[in-house]
Design a protein around this motif. Structure first.
Motif, PDB file in Angstrom:
ATOM      1  N   GLU A 270      42.462  30.999  26.341  1.00 50.34           N
ATOM      2  CA  GLU A 270      41.134  31.621  26.276  1.00 50.34           C
ATOM      3  C   GLU A 270      40.746  32.241  27.618  1.00 50.34           C
ATOM      4  N   ARG A 271      41.045  31.547  28.703  1.00 48.38           N
ATOM      5  CA  ARG A 271      40.752  32.097  30.032  1.00 48.38           C
ATOM      6  C   ARG A 271      41.623  33.313  30.319  1.00 48.38           C
ATOM      7  N   LEU A 272      42.862  33.283  29.830  1.00 48.40           N
ATOM      8  CA  LEU A 272      43.737  34.447  29.995  1.00 48.40           C
ATOM      9  C   LEU A 272      43.172  35.650  29.246  1.00 48.40           C
ATOM     10  N   ALA A 273      42.637  35.418  28.062  1.00 51.47           N
ATOM     11  CA  ALA A 273      42.036  36.511  27.297  1.00 51.47           C
ATOM     12  C   ALA A 273      40.844  37.106  28.042  1.00 51.47           C
ATOM     13  N   ARG A 274      40.030  36.236  28.664  1.00 49.32           N
ATOM     14  CA  ARG A 274      38.904  36.744  29.456  1.00 49.32           C
ATOM     15  C   ARG A 274      39.407  37.552  30.647  1.00 49.32           C
ATOM     16  N   PHE A 275      40.500  37.096  31.262  1.00 51.94           N
ATOM     17  CA  PHE A 275      41.093  37.846  32.375  1.00 51.94           C
ATOM     18  C   PHE A 275      41.548  39.227  31.911  1.00 51.94           C
ATOM     19  N   TYR A 276      42.189  39.293  30.747  1.00 49.73           N
ATOM     20  CA  TYR A 276      42.613  40.582  30.204  1.00 49.73           C
ATOM     21  C   TYR A 276      41.420  41.519  30.012  1.00 49.73           C
ATOM     22  N   GLU A 277      40.336  40.980  29.480  1.00 50.51           N
ATOM     23  CA  GLU A 277      39.157  41.812  29.233  1.00 50.51           C
ATOM     24  C   GLU A 277      38.534  42.309  30.532  1.00 50.51           C
ATOM     25  N   ARG A 278      38.503  41.450  31.560  1.00 45.88           N
ATOM     26  CA  ARG A 278      37.986  41.900  32.859  1.00 45.88           C
ATOM     27  C   ARG A 278      38.876  42.991  33.450  1.00 45.88           C
ATOM     28  N   GLU A 279      40.182  42.854  33.291  1.00 42.94           N
ATOM     29  CA  GLU A 279      41.102  43.871  33.777  1.00 42.94           C
ATOM     30  C   GLU A 279      40.864  45.208  33.087  1.00 42.94           C
ATOM     31  N   ILE A 280      40.600  45.173  31.791  1.00 40.54           N
ATOM     32  CA  ILE A 280      40.326  46.413  31.051  1.00 40.54           C
ATOM     33  C   ILE A 280      39.038  47.054  31.559  1.00 40.54           C
ATOM     34  N   ASP A 281      37.989  46.247  31.770  1.00 44.81           N
ATOM     35  CA  ASP A 281      36.721  46.785  32.269  1.00 44.81           C
ATOM     36  C   ASP A 281      36.900  47.410  33.657  1.00 44.81           C
ATOM     37  N   LEU A 282      37.654  46.747  34.529  1.00 42.44           N
ATOM     38  CA  LEU A 282      37.897  47.291  35.866  1.00 42.44           C
ATOM     39  C   LEU A 282      38.702  48.580  35.793  1.00 42.44           C
ATOM     40  N   ASP A 283      39.671  48.617  34.908  1.00 40.46           N
ATOM     41  CA  ASP A 283      40.491  49.822  34.772  1.00 40.46           C
ATOM     42  C   ASP A 283      39.653  50.996  34.279  1.00 40.46           C
ATOM     43  N   GLN A 284      38.770  50.746  33.315  1.00 37.32           N
ATOM     44  CA  GLN A 284      37.912  51.812  32.822  1.00 37.32           C
ATOM     45  C   GLN A 284      36.951  52.302  33.898  1.00 37.32           C
ATOM     46  N   SER A 285      36.470  51.381  34.722  1.00 35.74           N
ATOM     47  CA  SER A 285      35.588  51.779  35.831  1.00 35.74           C
ATOM     48  C   SER A 285      36.332  52.646  36.836  1.00 35.74           C
ATOM     49  N   ARG A 286      37.587  52.277  37.132  1.00 33.50           N
ATOM     50  CA  ARG A 286      38.390  53.069  38.058  1.00 33.50           C
ATOM     51  C   ARG A 286      38.672  54.453  37.486  1.00 33.50           C
ATOM     52  N   ARG A 287      38.973  54.517  36.212  1.00 35.00           N
ATOM     53  CA  ARG A 287      39.243  55.821  35.587  1.00 35.00           C
ATOM     54  C   ARG A 287      38.014  56.725  35.635  1.00 35.00           C
ATOM     55  N   SER A 288      36.845  56.138  35.380  1.00 32.32           N
ATOM     56  CA  SER A 288      35.614  56.932  35.430  1.00 32.32           C
ATOM     57  C   SER A 288      35.353  57.428  36.844  1.00 32.32           C
ATOM     58  N   ALA A 289      35.596  56.553  37.830  1.00 35.27           N
ATOM     59  CA  ALA A 289      35.361  56.942  39.224  1.00 35.27           C
ATOM     60  C   ALA A 289      36.348  58.010  39.681  1.00 35.27           C
ATOM     61  N   MET A 290      37.554  58.004  39.129  1.00 39.39           N
ATOM     62  CA  MET A 290      38.585  58.954  39.548  1.00 39.39           C
ATOM     63  C   MET A 290      38.535  60.281  38.789  1.00 39.39           C
ATOM     64  N   ALA A 291      37.706  60.360  37.760  1.00 36.76           N
ATOM     65  CA  ALA A 291      37.666  61.583  36.954  1.00 36.76           C
ATOM     66  C   ALA A 291      37.231  62.791  37.785  1.00 36.76           C
ATOM     67  N   ALA A 292      36.198  62.613  38.603  1.00 37.90           N
ATOM     68  CA  ALA A 292      35.707  63.728  39.422  1.00 37.90           C
ATOM     69  C   ALA A 292      36.720  64.155  40.488  1.00 37.90           C
ATOM     70  N   PRO A 293      37.317  63.233  41.267  1.00 37.29           N
ATOM     71  CA  PRO A 293      38.331  63.669  42.236  1.00 37.29           C
ATOM     72  C   PRO A 293      39.532  64.351  41.597  1.00 37.29           C
TER      73      PRO A 293
END
Length: 242
Positions: free
Chosen positions: A148-171
């Protein structure tokens, strides 16, 4: 320990076309979905072989519903679709090995031996899942809670990845526009009758400037791409200080 587990997995034959394909959200969400199902069924008290069989059937249903499942020419489909299709096959292959280990009573870490996976993202997630299982077996911790904790880790990784993609869209967009500016300048110069192509190709000064401009454009493009790639992976940009 993680390095020891990595050594158990054979070297994969890399498909460079697919290795360059960034995991889609659909491919990323496959792994938390799978681990959440495992955790829920473990907490429900089902036997491990039955749990893995149930999750395996769920992934097989996703595979059968995928558009590429009925298509013959997988090479001519979109790269993201192919990557997700291969990720589903990786998950099925992993679950089959886990079911065999659970059914025979073998340690779950033996799943990694001679395991062949198509996607590097699947490879990383597989190592994390088996490492989590291995630690739970060694320490006696509840496997359901660890998964269950691993699943939460996966979800946090996805959220961080989406945030990075959004931040990198303009550059990324800015870099693409800047890379086309020299061609746009040459086109405007030709339309105005300045004959920039003749000057850059038929005079020594023009040839020298052309070579210098091409080198600077290529170096800038590579440098920008490297910075963006490092930022997307969450790595700090290296800089030398004297």
């Amino acid at each position: 320990m993680l390095q020891q587990l990595k050594n158990m997995v054979p070297q994969r034959r890399k498909n460079y076309l697919l290795e360059s394909t960034t995991p889609s959200v659909q491919e990323q969400e496959l792994w938390p979905d799978m681990t959440w199902r495992m955790s829920s069924l473990l907490r429900a008290g089902l036997r491990l072989p039955n749990i893995l069989k149930t999750v395996h059937q769920h992934i097989e249903n996703l595979l059968s519903e995928h558009p590429l499942h009925t298509q013959t020419h997988i090479l001519f489909s979109r790269r993201e679709q192919r990557a997700y299709y291969l990720a589903l096959e990786d998950a099925i292959r992993l679950l089959q090995r886990m079911y065999q280990a659970a059914y025979t009573g073998a340690p779950m870490v033996t799943v990694l031996k001679d395991l062949s996976l198509a996607r590097s993202y699947s490879y990383q997630r597989c190592l994390e899942l088996i490492s989590c299982w291995y630690i739970a077996e060694k320490t006696g911790a509840p496997i359901a809670q660890a998964i269950e904790r691993l699943a939460r880790f996966y979800e946090r990784e996805i959220d961080l990845d989406q945030s990075r993609r959004s931040a990198m869209a303009a550059p990324q967009t800015t870099g693409t526009i800047l890379s086309w500016l020299p061609a746009l300048g040459l086109t405007l110069g030709a339309l105005m009758g300045a004959k920039p192509i003749e000057i850059l190709t038929q005079t020594w000064g023009g040839i020298l400037l052309s070579l210098m401009g091409l080198w600077l454009a290529l170096a800038g493009r590579l440098w920008t791409s490297k910075l963006i790639a490092q930022a997307q992976k969450g790595q700090p940009c290296s800089s030398k200080t004297h």
